[in-house]
Design a protein around this motif. Sequence first.
Motif, short mmCIF file in Angstrom:
data_model
loop_
_atom_site.label_atom_id
_atom_site.label_comp_id
_atom_site.label_asym_id
_atom_site.label_seq_id
_atom_site.Cartn_x
_atom_site.Cartn_y
_atom_site.Cartn_z
N ILE D 133 0.12 1.79 6.97
CA ILE D 133 -1.17 2.14 6.35
C ILE D 133 -1.26 3.65 6.13
O ILE D 133 -1.68 4.12 5.07
N THR D 137 -1.57 5.24 2.46
CA THR D 137 -2.80 5.98 2.19
C THR D 137 -2.46 7.39 1.73
O THR D 137 -3.02 7.90 0.75
N ARG D 142 -1.86 1.35 -3.00
CA ARG D 142 -2.59 0.21 -2.47
C ARG D 142 -1.68 -0.59 -1.55
O ARG D 142 -0.46 -0.49 -1.63
#
Lengths: 259, 259, 259, 259
Positions: D133, D137, D142
């Motif tokens: 993540i 990010t 995405r």
Amino acid sequence: MSDLHWKTGITRISPNEIRLRGYRLDEMMGSLSFPSVIYLALKGDLPSPGIAALLDAIMVASIDHGASPPSALAARTASSTGAPLNASVAAGLLSINRFHGGAIEDCMHMLIDALQRANEKSESMEAIAEQLIADRTAAGQRIPGIGHRIHTNDPRTAKLFSLAQDAGLDGDGMRLLAQIQQEFERMGKPLPINVDGAIAAILVDLDFPPELGNAFFFISRTPGLVAHVYEEQTRERPMRRIHPTDHGYDGPEDRALEV
Amino acid sequence: MSDLHWKTGITRISPNEIRLRGYRLDEMMGSLSFPSVIYLALKGDLPSPGIAALLDAIMVASIDHGASPPSALAARTASSTGAPLNASVAAGLLSINRFHGGAIEDCMHMLIDALQRANEKSESMEAIAEQLIADRTAAGQRIPGIGHRIHTNDPRTAKLFSLAQDAGLDGDGMRLLAQIQQEFERMGKPLPINVDGAIAAILVDLDFPPELGNAFFFISRTPGLVAHVYEEQTRERPMRRIHPTDHGYDGPEDRALEV
Amino acid sequence: MSDLHWKTGITRISPNEIRLRGYRLDEMMGSLSFPSVIYLALKGDLPSPGIAALLDAIMVASIDHGASPPSALAARTASSTGAPLNASVAAGLLSINRFHGGAIEDCMHMLIDALQRANEKSESMEAIAEQLIADRTAAGQRIPGIGHRIHTNDPRTAKLFSLAQDAGLDGDGMRLLAQIQQEFERMGKPLPINVDGAIAAILVDLDFPPELGNAFFFISRTPGLVAHVYEEQTRERPMRRIHPTDHGYDGPEDRALEV
Amino acid sequence: MSDLHWKTGITRISPNEIRLRGYRLDEMMGSLSFPSVIYLALKGDLPSPGIAALLDAIMVASIDHGASPPSALAARTASSTGAPLNASVAAGLLSINRFHGGAIEDCMHMLIDALQRANEKSESMEAIAEQLIADRTAAGQRIPGIGHRIHTNDPRTAKLFSLAQDAGLDGDGMRLLAQIQQEFERMGKPLPINVDGAIAAILVDLDFPPELGNAFFFISRTPGLVAHVYEEQTRERPMRRIHPTDHGYDGPEDRALEV
């Protein structure tokens, strides 16, 4: 030579020589226009210079008609999901059928059939046109090539007929379609000959088979579809909802040719 | 105006008027060649007369290459099962990708990247070409635009470069590709610049984005695919086994242009 | 609600709920077979368990027929040029038409028309079959659903008819096609009912419109095309010449189900 | 045997016998579900009964998602111009790419790459999820498989994971995706695992290559596209303007399964 051996009459390839219908491709390059060579590929012989100019105009006539036609929308829809350029254009091509782009073939069939019947009965153009409208009206059928959603006077038609005249092309296809249009006018329904009709009449007079009619439309429209897909790829975000009619134009302002 | 309202910069349609990139379609008909208007659709402005002539030649160059290319075979295969003309051509279009027709885009990327790196380092054409071949050879990569399965001297290349010169187009794309070819020759590998390479170099010098490179190939090839499908429809029985190479030519005999 | 508002009766989407023809998708998942839900999507209601089993068999029946059918060849041809998986399968799908996969629709039309005429005249199955063969023979037309290039006794047909019987499906479609086959046998021409014919007869007896007949074929064949394209992508070099018949099998050896 | 001889490992055809990956097709008919045979075609072996049930659910999960997805709109757009059923479905298939249906492949790549890196470093699932993540990010990317436009809790995901558990499938793909979802929740962003993510995780744990991920989506969606095209053909007039979102549902009312 295997038992699957077959023959083609289009192109002969040999080392350092490519001949289309007998002519060397490199000899035609720089000497002949692209539409002349399209004509050669489809018909087997070269057009006269006048017809060559007419073919350029036919190709220019249908190159694009904005973002609303289904072929442009299907191509943009595919592109919007991430399809490559050729696959997006293929989706557009699959959306060119009887009800979009297909009027050329239908109109050619209509003209050829009517002319053949008229020939057998030695009827006048007026009589054929009258009969044709009566028959179609009775059967609840539309007359392909006549009328347009948007244009009351399709600007492309006059230009095509004038170039056909310049080329010395003066045939029964164009005569009959003009007669049909006049007959409508006489009946109080002033409908234009649309661009599909004009192309159909010309192709009849050039002796093309109706089965190739729509090809003229989609050969011409392919670059237009490329322009739409490329604009979609470079200007819009993926997976947008594409409204079929609610779009405006923000390209170059009106300008005149300086030729 | 809904919340899905969007804009396009290609074509503006109003009653009795169609404008492509600002120019009236009917005004261009009869005055401009089809390839000029393709250029306008894709690039936003009209080409000079010399470039217009070059574009006609680019389009003629790729119109057909016989019955063996996969796009012709896929189009004939679909047609042979009874597919309509547009769907058959779509199957052909779906067979134009990186390994067939795609060399234009790859070659454009290669030339643009090399020229950019060279520009940053102020290197000579010789140095760039040498480095590029060395890098690709080390990485086991082919050099797109160089070499041909059949032609040891692609007859279309010389014609395109000569027309480019006539049009006053003299850019780094063509120079670098010529340099690469000479470097190969110096290394004892006399490989031709193929037609894809020639078109790629010209499109780089015309400042087209590589993403549109293959479009020039498939716009040009579309009428060729139509000719193959129409021949398949009118000459062959349905569901035949289509041999990819074992076919002969029985079209018109060799003939010369009378221009 | 705009003036373009329209309605669909297939699927209703709301947050956290998807309903197909009224049933919750997540409720059907794990409870119903894929072919049952295909039936629901196309027909609007769920099949009985026996028909559901028959549908699974119909789908299994046409999943693949080797590398020679045009749909497999077109998909491999596109793939061989570098087309993505979906575009390659699309090229295959475009090669499923009247002469390949299309026999289902043609056979359905033939059976429905004959049964309707027979109904009007209260004729026996024998009489209808005899008349149908006589009419088609006189017109030089083939009889779709009867005969096969390779199989003298299509192994899929008996299985489908036996499962139809298990499902309590016993209709005029199957009866008429069996009668036609027996009539041929009586005439000294022992031709099998092929898998397309068997599926057509069953779909007639399930009251499907002929227009959906070929969909059963291409829904079933889609995974087969995926297998061919994936094999082409992972096993063959790009741009190879794909021979339509000269290929051998080197997959797993013959094995029996352990069920 | 010509010099173009080649091999395939999918299907062996001999008179009256069709074997897929070694199994007789007629033996599988009536004994195995369609999705089991899809699995066999793509993977080379048969699934366990639990996995077979899971595959049915995977296929049911994506069969349709209403009239708004681009694949449905493209198929309807082609159909609206008069395209045949297969060509309309092909236009839909060409609209299934990275941004629609393509999340399965992307998510599979993401999971496989992360698991491989984690394996090399012997990291915990928590650490991998957190890192993944953070990396995405930071890169502004995405995370495929997480989040949905419409559903805050995709009803299909829980069902698939529960059936996977029933089948004894308990792999790192599902574990990592669940961990990612929990990590988001811990960060105050309660996003659901969407159906594409659930299918991707399951296919990773079934050891499918990511390149086949989207095939599961489009095999499943093909009958849904057929339903849309058939509805368009039978209910709408040709060449209508198809609004992408402004449509209502008027099919059967909500109903519950009686199983």
